[in-house]
Design a protein around this motif. Structure first.
Motif, short mmCIF file in Angstrom:
data_model
loop_
_atom_site.label_atom_id
_atom_site.label_comp_id
_atom_site.label_asym_id
_atom_site.label_seq_id
_atom_site.Cartn_x
_atom_site.Cartn_y
_atom_site.Cartn_z
N ARG A 196 -1.40 -23.43 -25.07
CA ARG A 196 -1.23 -24.53 -24.14
C ARG A 196 0.18 -24.55 -23.55
N LYS A 197 1.14 -24.12 -24.33
CA LYS A 197 2.50 -24.00 -23.80
C LYS A 197 2.55 -23.01 -22.65
N ASN A 198 1.91 -21.86 -22.86
CA ASN A 198 1.89 -20.84 -21.80
C ASN A 198 1.15 -21.34 -20.56
N ALA A 199 0.03 -22.04 -20.80
CA ALA A 199 -0.73 -22.56 -19.65
C ALA A 199 0.09 -23.60 -18.89
N PHE A 200 0.78 -24.47 -19.64
CA PHE A 200 1.60 -25.50 -19.00
C PHE A 200 2.73 -24.90 -18.19
N SER A 201 3.39 -23.89 -18.74
CA SER A 201 4.49 -23.25 -18.01
C SER A 201 3.97 -22.55 -16.76
N GLY A 202 2.76 -21.95 -16.85
CA GLY A 202 2.16 -21.31 -15.68
C GLY A 202 1.86 -22.31 -14.58
N TYR A 203 1.26 -23.44 -14.96
CA TYR A 203 0.97 -24.47 -13.97
C TYR A 203 2.27 -25.06 -13.39
N LEU A 204 3.31 -25.12 -14.22
CA LEU A 204 4.59 -25.65 -13.75
C LEU A 204 5.20 -24.75 -12.68
N PHE A 205 5.01 -23.44 -12.83
CA PHE A 205 5.56 -22.50 -11.86
C PHE A 205 4.85 -22.59 -10.51
N ILE A 206 3.54 -22.81 -10.54
CA ILE A 206 2.79 -22.86 -9.28
C ILE A 206 2.72 -24.27 -8.69
N LEU A 207 3.27 -25.26 -9.42
CA LEU A 207 3.22 -26.64 -8.95
C LEU A 207 3.92 -26.83 -7.61
N PRO A 208 5.11 -26.23 -7.36
CA PRO A 208 5.76 -26.44 -6.04
C PRO A 208 4.89 -26.05 -4.87
N PHE A 209 4.11 -24.95 -5.01
CA PHE A 209 3.24 -24.56 -3.90
C PHE A 209 2.21 -25.63 -3.61
N PHE A 210 1.57 -26.17 -4.65
CA PHE A 210 0.53 -27.16 -4.43
C PHE A 210 1.12 -28.47 -3.89
N LEU A 211 2.34 -28.81 -4.30
CA LEU A 211 2.98 -30.00 -3.75
C LEU A 211 3.28 -29.82 -2.26
N LEU A 212 3.83 -28.67 -1.91
CA LEU A 212 4.12 -28.41 -0.49
C LEU A 212 2.84 -28.32 0.33
N PHE A 213 1.81 -27.69 -0.26
CA PHE A 213 0.54 -27.59 0.46
C PHE A 213 -0.09 -28.97 0.65
N ALA A 214 0.03 -29.84 -0.36
CA ALA A 214 -0.54 -31.18 -0.24
C ALA A 214 0.16 -31.98 0.85
N VAL A 215 1.49 -31.81 0.96
CA VAL A 215 2.25 -32.59 1.93
C VAL A 215 2.11 -32.03 3.34
N PHE A 216 2.27 -30.70 3.46
CA PHE A 216 2.30 -30.08 4.79
C PHE A 216 0.99 -29.42 5.20
N GLY A 217 0.02 -29.35 4.32
CA GLY A 217 -1.26 -28.71 4.64
C GLY A 217 -2.44 -29.65 4.51
N LEU A 218 -2.67 -30.14 3.30
CA LEU A 218 -3.86 -30.95 3.05
C LEU A 218 -3.78 -32.31 3.74
N PHE A 219 -2.63 -32.96 3.64
CA PHE A 219 -2.50 -34.29 4.27
C PHE A 219 -2.68 -34.23 5.79
N PRO A 220 -2.04 -33.29 6.53
CA PRO A 220 -2.29 -33.23 7.98
C PRO A 220 -3.75 -32.96 8.32
N ILE A 221 -4.43 -32.14 7.51
CA ILE A 221 -5.84 -31.86 7.78
C ILE A 221 -6.68 -33.14 7.65
N LEU A 222 -6.49 -33.84 6.53
CA LEU A 222 -7.25 -35.07 6.31
C LEU A 222 -6.89 -36.14 7.34
N PHE A 223 -5.60 -36.21 7.69
CA PHE A 223 -5.16 -37.20 8.68
C PHE A 223 -5.75 -36.89 10.05
#
Length: 314
Positions: free
Chosen positions: A24-51
């Motif tokens: 679970r430590k390894n899984a958490f660290s992996g998700y932590l590394f890819i978290l910035p992409f999903f945050l940026l995609f949510a703000v600049f990609g997903l939100f404009p699409i839904l809006f």
């Protein structure tokens, strides 16, 4: 009679005895590394699409309050002759700029894959250079080449064969040819490199065996190269189809602020509604319609790819 209940021994403080395990430590660290992409995609990609999907049902100029109008925005664009003109231009320029590009890219890749060609690495860099060049710079250069002035390069070349100067930025076919050549020049190198990678992945033993059996170069191309290159061809057709439907920068820079209907694409029509007329509702409705068109073509490409993969022809 008193019975003593046996107490189960507590699990050791090892991997199984803890919730926070190493896995679970390894899984958490992996998700932590890819978290910035999903945050940026949510703000600049997903939100404009839904809006945009929400805004397609409202009338809004970007400053005042939004007013719900239902399907009125879709009715406006579908009843607008300029929208259908832009859709026609998009398909036509896409075919003119994409279809010859894929064919020429395949021919160039075959030439670069041949051992008879010298300085192959130099040619690979030269062909790929237009793709990494700024699209704005490319559009400006081609605007000069396809200048309506009789001294423009394209008009001078045409004068050598007895053709009168063409008004490239105002004529119906002049605009389309200029933009198509621009798209062709920019993307042919990219597809050449993709095809070259696909050709180099084909085992040489297949060609050697075919030569021993007496197969000609054309037969080797038909029965070995094309079947082995099917996934790569499908990939380039898929990307080129989506890219041609999203054509924007080339016609915008070529025509400048004079957004004439001869070179109007769907994305340029959307841009005009949003940032020239401040009609963000109809612009969002256009974006939704374009999304549906791209999704339909994507599904069609997938169905054709599956059919080809099951033994159909290329």
């Amino acid at each position: 009679m008193i019975t003593l209940e046996k107490k189960r021994p507590s699990p050791p403080l090892g991997v199984k005895g803890r919730w926070w395990t190493e896995k679970r430590k390894n899984a958490f660290s992996g998700y932590l590394f890819i978290l910035p992409f999903f945050l940026l995609f949510a703000v600049f990609g997903l939100f404009p699409i839904l809006f945009s999907f929400q805004l397609a049902f409202f009338k809004w100029d970007g400053l005042n309050e939004k007013v719900f109008v239902g399907w009125e925005n879709f009715q406006l664009i579908l009843n607008d002759a300029l929208f259908w003109k832009s859709l026609y231009n998009t398909f036509l320029i896409g075919i003119m700029g994409t279809l010859p590009q894929l064919i020429v890219a395949l021919v160039l890749a075959s030439a670069l894959n041949s051992r008879m060609v010298r300085y192959r690495h130099l040619f690979r860099v030269a062909y790929f250079l237009p793709f990494v060049t700024s699209i704005v710079a490319v559009s400006v250069i081609f605007s000069i080449i396809f200048s309506s002035n009789p001294a423009g390069l394209a008009n001078v070349l045409l004068s050598w064969v007895g053709i009168s100067p063409i008004h490239w930025d105002t004529s119906e076919w002049g605009v389309k040819i200029a933009i198509s050549v621009m798209v062709f020049w920019r993307w042919v190198g990219y597809n050449t490199i993709i095809y070259l990678a696909g050709l180099q992945s084909i085992p040489r033993e297949l060609y050697e065996a075919a030569k021993i059996d007496g197969a000609s170069v054309l037969q080797q191309w038909r029965h070995i190269t094309l079947p082995m290159l099917k996934p790569v061809v499908i990939f380039t057709v898929f990307l080129s189809t989506i890219g041609s439907l999203q054509l924007f920068t080339e016609p915008l820079v070529f025509m400048g602020r004079n957004l004439r209907e001869e070179g109007m694409t769907v994305v340029l029509y959307l841009y005009r509604d949003a940032f020239n007329q401040f009609a963000f509702g109809t612009a969002s409705a256009t974006a939704v319609v374009l999304f549906i068109i791209i999704a339909a073509f994507s599904v069609l490409n997938v169905l054709l790819a599956n059919r080809i993969g099951k033994g159909g022809g290329l």
